[in-house]
Design a protein around this motif. Structure first.
Motif, PDB file in Angstrom:
ATOM      1  N   TYR A 107      -7.087 -13.402   9.275  1.00  4.75           N
ATOM      2  CA  TYR A 107      -6.524 -12.261   8.572  1.00  4.75           C
ATOM      3  C   TYR A 107      -7.450 -11.056   8.493  1.00  4.75           C
ATOM      4  N   SER A 108      -8.561 -11.087   9.220  1.00 10.44           N
ATOM      5  CA  SER A 108      -9.398  -9.888   9.308  1.00 10.44           C
ATOM      6  C   SER A 108      -8.865  -8.949  10.375  1.00 10.44           C
ATOM      7  N   ALA A 109      -7.812  -9.348  11.073  1.00  9.29           N
ATOM      8  CA  ALA A 109      -7.188  -8.510  12.104  1.00  9.29           C
ATOM      9  C   ALA A 109      -5.690  -8.783  12.084  1.00  9.29           C
ATOM     10  N   GLY A 110      -4.942  -7.985  12.835  1.00  9.28           N
ATOM     11  CA  GLY A 110      -3.513  -8.226  12.958  1.00  9.28           C
ATOM     12  C   GLY A 110      -2.736  -7.799  11.738  1.00  9.28           C
ATOM     13  N   VAL A 111      -1.675  -8.538  11.433  1.00  6.49           N
ATOM     14  CA  VAL A 111      -0.737  -8.127  10.398  1.00  6.49           C
ATOM     15  C   VAL A 111      -1.393  -7.945   9.034  1.00  6.49           C
ATOM     16  N   GLY A 112      -2.393  -8.749   8.723  1.00  6.66           N
ATOM     17  CA  GLY A 112      -2.974  -8.673   7.383  1.00  6.66           C
ATOM     18  C   GLY A 112      -4.217  -7.833   7.264  1.00  6.66           C
ATOM     19  N   ALA A 113      -4.557  -7.036   8.287  1.00  8.07           N
ATOM     20  CA  ALA A 113      -5.838  -6.339   8.303  1.00  8.07           C
ATOM     21  C   ALA A 113      -6.031  -5.416   7.113  1.00  8.07           C
ATOM     22  N   VAL A 114      -5.008  -4.629   6.760  1.00 12.22           N
ATOM     23  CA  VAL A 114      -5.137  -3.688   5.652  1.00 12.22           C
ATOM     24  C   VAL A 114      -5.351  -4.433   4.347  1.00 12.22           C
ATOM     25  N   ALA A 115      -4.477  -5.375   4.063  1.00 12.30           N
ATOM     26  CA  ALA A 115      -4.581  -6.131   2.820  1.00 12.30           C
ATOM     27  C   ALA A 115      -5.863  -6.957   2.794  1.00 12.30           C
ATOM     28  N   PHE A 116      -6.278  -7.465   3.975  1.00  6.77           N
ATOM     29  CA  PHE A 116      -7.488  -8.271   4.032  1.00  6.77           C
ATOM     30  C   PHE A 116      -8.703  -7.446   3.612  1.00  6.77           C
ATOM     31  N   ARG A 117      -8.775  -6.205   4.091  1.00  9.56           N
ATOM     32  CA  ARG A 117      -9.916  -5.357   3.727  1.00  9.56           C
ATOM     33  C   ARG A 117      -9.966  -5.140   2.219  1.00  9.56           C
ATOM     34  N   LYS A 118      -8.787  -4.984   1.594  1.00 12.55           N
ATOM     35  CA  LYS A 118      -8.749  -4.795   0.148  1.00 12.55           C
ATOM     36  C   LYS A 118      -9.109  -6.080  -0.589  1.00 12.55           C
ATOM     37  N   SER A 119      -8.872  -7.224   0.050  1.00  8.56           N
ATOM     38  CA  SER A 119      -9.060  -8.500  -0.629  1.00  8.56           C
ATOM     39  C   SER A 119     -10.448  -9.096  -0.407  1.00  8.56           C
ATOM     40  N   LEU A 120     -11.303  -8.432   0.386  1.00  8.72           N
ATOM     41  CA  LEU A 120     -12.620  -8.999   0.655  1.00  8.72           C
ATOM     42  C   LEU A 120     -13.418  -9.207  -0.628  1.00  8.72           C
ATOM     43  N   ALA A 121     -13.188  -8.340  -1.603  1.00 10.28           N
ATOM     44  CA  ALA A 121     -13.848  -8.510  -2.895  1.00 10.28           C
ATOM     45  C   ALA A 121     -12.988  -9.366  -3.819  1.00 10.28           C
ATOM     46  N   PHE A 122     -12.028 -10.082  -3.222  1.00 10.24           N
ATOM     47  CA  PHE A 122     -11.089 -10.918  -3.970  1.00 10.24           C
ATOM     48  C   PHE A 122     -10.312 -10.086  -4.996  1.00 10.24           C
ATOM     49  N   ALA A 123      -9.887  -8.870  -4.564  1.00  3.65           N
ATOM     50  CA  ALA A 123      -9.056  -8.025  -5.413  1.00  3.65           C
ATOM     51  C   ALA A 123      -7.633  -8.566  -5.417  1.00  3.65           C
ATOM     52  N   SER A 124      -7.052  -8.676  -6.603  1.00  2.00           N
ATOM     53  CA  SER A 124      -5.750  -9.336  -6.715  1.00  2.00           C
ATOM     54  C   SER A 124      -4.653  -8.583  -5.985  1.00  2.00           C
ATOM     55  N   ASP A 125      -4.696  -7.247  -5.994  1.00  3.17           N
ATOM     56  CA  ASP A 125      -3.611  -6.525  -5.343  1.00  3.17           C
ATOM     57  C   ASP A 125      -3.653  -6.703  -3.833  1.00  3.17           C
ATOM     58  N   GLY A 126      -4.860  -6.746  -3.261  1.00  2.00           N
ATOM     59  CA  GLY A 126      -4.981  -6.991  -1.828  1.00  2.00           C
ATOM     60  C   GLY A 126      -4.490  -8.372  -1.453  1.00  2.00           C
ATOM     61  N   MET A 127      -4.837  -9.369  -2.246  1.00  6.38           N
ATOM     62  CA  MET A 127      -4.393 -10.726  -1.979  1.00  6.38           C
ATOM     63  C   MET A 127      -2.880 -10.851  -2.128  1.00  6.38           C
ATOM     64  N   ALA A 128      -2.329 -10.214  -3.155  1.00  6.79           N
ATOM     65  CA  ALA A 128      -0.884 -10.287  -3.372  1.00  6.79           C
ATOM     66  C   ALA A 128      -0.127  -9.684  -2.194  1.00  6.79           C
ATOM     67  N   THR A 129      -0.641  -8.573  -1.673  1.00  6.41           N
ATOM     68  CA  THR A 129      -0.013  -7.944  -0.509  1.00  6.41           C
ATOM     69  C   THR A 129      -0.131  -8.840   0.714  1.00  6.41           C
ATOM     70  N   LEU A 130      -1.288  -9.476   0.867  1.00  9.97           N
ATOM     71  CA  LEU A 130      -1.493 -10.376   1.994  1.00  9.97           C
ATOM     72  C   LEU A 130      -0.543 -11.569   1.918  1.00  9.97           C
ATOM     73  N   VAL A 131      -0.331 -12.097   0.732  1.00  7.73           N
ATOM     74  CA  VAL A 131       0.609 -13.203   0.541  1.00  7.73           C
ATOM     75  C   VAL A 131       2.023 -12.762   0.913  1.00  7.73           C
ATOM     76  N   TRP A 132       2.404 -11.569   0.485  1.00  9.97           N
ATOM     77  CA  TRP A 132       3.735 -11.052   0.813  1.00  9.97           C
ATOM     78  C   TRP A 132       3.910 -10.890   2.323  1.00  9.97           C
ATOM     79  N   LEU A 133       2.876 -10.375   3.003  1.00 13.39           N
ATOM     80  CA  LEU A 133       2.930 -10.234   4.458  1.00 13.39           C
ATOM     81  C   LEU A 133       3.063 -11.594   5.129  1.00 13.39           C
ATOM     82  N   ARG A 134       2.315 -12.572   4.627  1.00 11.23           N
ATOM     83  CA  ARG A 134       2.371 -13.915   5.204  1.00 11.23           C
ATOM     84  C   ARG A 134       3.770 -14.520   5.043  1.00 11.23           C
TER      85      ARG A 134
END
Length: 340
Positions: A107-134
């Motif tokens: 998830y550092s590339a491809g569909v989740g790249a944007v949300a992944f970058r936000k979630s690197l610090a384990f930010a909840s909004d980035g993770m929530a977006t990544l879950v929705w994309l998945r």
């Protein structure tokens, strides 16, 4: 930069390490200094090492940043996944990964790249977006589509707004999916978990076929249809991955320009300029005039109301009784129609 295509690809995927010459080339092409780029490369190696030795504390931190309560409520995680080890394994299974290291690489590339970058610090909004994309990504494999035909997709798009005549979201989605699959476009939907403010996203799968993912975020037909055509516009005009919504980052160069272009494209399909102008020229904007415009534009009156609200031609809520509204029930991917 003096790289061959395969070397550049390796650099993008973190398989080619930077040296002084490459760092200087990056500085010349992208800005900053060679020292800056070498430092970033060093940080990247440190992070790989840290993830490679991830202990249970790091995995727990990762899991705790996920919207677990929403995922259980939606049925995306088992109800009995409250024990730490069961929860962690269930989360990895949701992402179809065997380890947190594999998750990070995927998830550092491809569909989740944007949300992944936000979630690197384990930010909840980035993770929530990544879950929705998945949740959307997981649906694509089970829905075969033809090879993508951009010209044909562009050709059929205006006719798809006629599907708005159907009231129930399940019927609308069935019709949309069938029509879009023929030209190689997948339509997926999922409820946004707590912390995710995305209304729509579009990306290309491994075979180069577009995916449009929708959240029904505002639970009204006008927002749904505008988001669908907005994402379709990104596919036709820009061919890049995008995540759109309230306060959500958008991926791609010149994003402000691209967003304006996608908005204009969607608006022209839903309410063509000639119909819009004729409606605005009327002495009184009433329900009858809106329904006449809807008939001319081949959409529902609720969609016209949404377009007028976006143009600030009418106050929000003035003609809300003309809109079809939705609500979430047991199905976390498709809402139900609210009976009028």
């Amino acid at each position: 930069m003096g790289l061959k295509a395969h070397e550049f690809e390796a650099l993008l995927h973190g398989k080619l390490r930077l040296n002084e010459k490459l760092a200087e080339a990056l500085a010349e092409q992208l800005g900053s200094t060679a020292r800056f780029w070498l430092a970033r490369d060093k940080d990247y190696l440190k992070e790989l090492a840290r993830l490679g030795n991830a202990d249970i504390t790091a995995i727990d931190q990762w899991a705790q940043s996920m919207p677990v309560a929403s995922m259980r409520r939606f049925g995306w995680l088992p109800a009995d996944s409250r024990a730490r080890s069961v929860r962690n394994n269930a989360l990895l299974s949701f992402f179809d990964c065997k380890s947190i290291q594999e998750w990070g690489q995927r998830y550092s590339a491809g569909v989740g790249a944007v949300a992944f970058r936000k979630s690197l610090a384990f930010a909840s909004d980035g993770m929530a977006t990544l879950v929705w994309l998945r949740a959307g990504e997981a649906q694509v494999a089970s829905r075969p589509t033809a090879q993508f035909d951009r010209d044909e997709f562009k050709h059929i798009l205006p006719s798809l707004k006629r599907v708005s005549a159907f009231k129930h979201p399940a019927t609308i989605l069935q019709r949309l999916r069938e029509a879009c699959a023929v030209v190689g476009v997948s339509i997926t939907t999922a409820r946004a978990p707590d912390g995710c403010r995305a209304s729509g996203a579009s990306w290309f799968d491994a075979k180069g076929r577009p995916v449009i993912h929708l959240s029904f975020r505002h639970l009204s037909e006008d927002h749904f249809w505008f988001t669908f055509f907005h994402e379709a516009a990104h596919i036709i005009l820009h061919g890049q991955t995008h995540i759109d919504g309230d306060g959500v980052e958008v991926m791609g160069a010149d994003t402000e320009t691209q967003e304006d272009e996608a908005n204009a494209y969607a608006q022209e399909i839903l309410l063509p300029d000639d119909v819009r102008q004729d409606l605005l020229d009327k002495q009184a904007l009433n329900a009858k005039a809106i329904m006449q415009a809807a008939k001319a534009a081949k959409v529902t009156a609720g969609v016209i109301v949404g377009q007028l609200e976006r143009a600030e031609a009418i106050p929000h809520g003035k003609f809300s009784f003309l809109k079809h509204r939705y609500r979430w029930s047991t199905n976390s991917h498709v809402p139900e129609l609210v009976a009028s």
